[in-house]
Motif scaffolding. Structure first.
Motif: not given
Ligand SMILES: [Zn+2]
Length: 396
Positions: A205, A209, A274, A288, A292
């Motif tokens: 994650d 990002h 996302h 999550h 992603v």
């Molecule tokens: Zn995230």
């Protein structure tokens, strides 16, 4: 060596308004400074956390520091993954009964989001739905200290509370500069207790990002700096923490990288990976970071068709020397996708949506929801429902 000229660079002159709101305190055992730091804000503390962190001993460690500073501590330890409005309401009830003046979020994104959500309702009243969007709170909030125990969400550096509607499980992004933590304590020792799968999913994650923020329509010179530094830190230390979970230095680089990614998000928002991931979490409960990660390579390839995004990806890939911008943007894009796929495999993230129980018949509905996600609007290429159908098919 051939030199490929950079496309017109609007990013370098894009206006921005950035006020660093969160004091960063980084270092091994920096959690022991919690009492001293919290004392600057008040006397009665609400500590928001989850049962796993109680079991790991981190809550006791935080409590010890707070109590030795003469502070009163009330604990809410029922934060849960993808916190919902119901979870926030329960936290608010505890906070009201204890008459608190300072909030601490200790844990992963869920604890920090629950703490932020509680702060919205406690100080501004109403319900979480009232704050969905940007800057809806009118009254000041209580001081918040964020202490991440995973290296992933970067929530400690963001002013957004992500709370899911209890009924629909759709995530609401509630953004308000007043909700940002006053202090983030980044203690690498706290991240040693992450189970291997949490290290893997939250690490992916954090990397996602950095990748998404590097190309959004909103990016600016400052966010790009955070994206590149975060990417460099995470990409190089992620394989190390997977190989040797007790490597405290590598854990520190991951934690810092995740926080810098959070700062990048605060300035540039996120993108289509996302947007595509959220419906997968809402309908299939896919974690999550995994959701992603599964969508990211397809999104990078999709965005890479845009010359400006391709150049930004090439620059990102050059930060940890995965590629060299001067050797061409196309090879750099391929090298970036190749490295992301390697990292996903190292993290043992499943590579096919079909393997995760997603039905082909659901793609149209998922795509419709993805196109409605707030983050889709910041993707460098506009993404229609049909584009999301193709992205899901690529990842199927
Ligand atoms: Zn995230």
């Amino acid at each position: 060596m051939r030199h490929e000229p950079a496309p017109p660079d609007r990013e370098s002159s894009r206006p921005f308004d950035h006020q660093p709101r969160t004091r960063l305190v980084f270092g091994v055992n920096s959690i022991d400074r919690l009492g001293e730091l919290a004392r600057e804000f008040g006397k009665s503390i609400l500590l928001v956390t989850d049962p796993g962190l109680v079991a790991a001993g981190h809550v006791e460690q935080a409590q010890r520091s707070l109590k030795s500073a003469g502070l009163r501590v009330t604990i809410f330890d029922k934060a849960r993954e993808n916190p919902t409005t119901k979870c926030v309401d329960a936290c608010v009830a505890v906070a009201k009964a204890a008459n608190i003046d300072t909030i601490i979020g200790l844990g992963g994104g869920s604890s920090m989001d629950t703490a932020k959500g509680c702060n919205f309702l406690l100080t501004n009243g109403g319900r979480m739905q009232d704050y969905c969007g940007v800057g809806k709170a009118t009254k000041p909030m209580l001081p918040l200290i964020a202490i991440p125990t995973t290296a992933g969400t970067g929530s400690e550096c963001q002013s957004a509370a992500l709370i899911a509607d209890e009924r629909t499980h759709q995530k609401m992004a509630c953004l308000d500069s007043k909700a940002a933590a006053r202090i983030a304590i980044l203690d690498p020792a706290l991240t040693l207790s992450q189970p291997p799968r949490v290290t893997a999913c939250t690490g992916i994650d954090a990397i996602a990002h950095a990748v998404e923020t590097a190309v959004t329509k909103n990016r600016n010179p400052l966010s790009s700096m955070y994206s590149r530094e975060a990417f460099k830190l995470c990409v190089t230390s992620f394989p190390e923490v997977l190989r040797n979970p007790n490597d405290l230095e590598a854990r520190g680089r991951m934690l810092l990288g995740a926080a810098l990614s959070g700062l990048a998000i605060e300035n540039s928002m996120l993108g289509a990976a996302h947007a595509a991931a959220n419906p997968l979490t809402a309908h299939y409960g896919i974690v999550h970071g995994q959701a992603v990660g599964m969508m990211l390579p397809a999104v990078v390839r999709f965005n890479g068709a845009n010359k400006i995004a391709r150049h930004a990806y090439a620059e990102l890939a050059s930060a940890p020397e995965i590629a060299c911008v001067s050797e061409g943007h196309e090879p750099a894009l391929e090298a970036l996708i190749g490295r992301l796929e390697e990292l996903l495999n190292l993290a043992k993230i499943p590579r096919s949506l079909a393997d995760c129980g997603v039905e082909r018949s659901a793609i149209s509905k998922l795509a419709q929801e993805a196109a409605r996600q707030w983050t889709a609007a910041f993707n460098p290429r506009s993404v229609s429902k049909d584009d999301f159908v193709k992205l899901y098919e690529t990842a199927f």
